[in-house]
Design a protein around this motif. Structure first.
Motif: not given
Length: 91
Positions: A68-91
């Protein structure tokens, strides 16, 4: 697509030289990174939102030894795609 290909594409679409396009791409990356490191978010309407999320400390296992080992708390970057990007990818 890698970073150099992105710079070439930006240069082609904008009419900028590759050097200027490279500076522009770097400036965007630096600005997004700087804002996220301050805990803010970058919202690009129609494209998406860059933000951060807090991950709590947790216990995991070393895959080699099974200990067992301890994994430290951290801050992670996130990206949430917007409607325009989703629509363009799902043509």
């Amino acid at each position: 697509m890698n970073k150099n290909e992105l710079i070439s594409s930006v240069a082609d679409h904008s009419g900028l030289s590759k050097a200027d396009a490279g500076k522009a791409v770097e400036a965007v990356f630096d600005t997004v990174t700087s804002e996220l490191s301050k805990g803010g978010e970058v919202r690009l309407v129609g494209f998406g939102t860059f933000s951060t999320a807090q991950r709590k400390a947790s216990t995991g296992r070393n895959p080699r030894t099974g200990e067992p080992m301890t994994i430290k708390a951290s801050t992670q970057p996130k990206f949430k795609a917007g409607k325009g990007l989703k629509d363009a990818v799902n043509k």
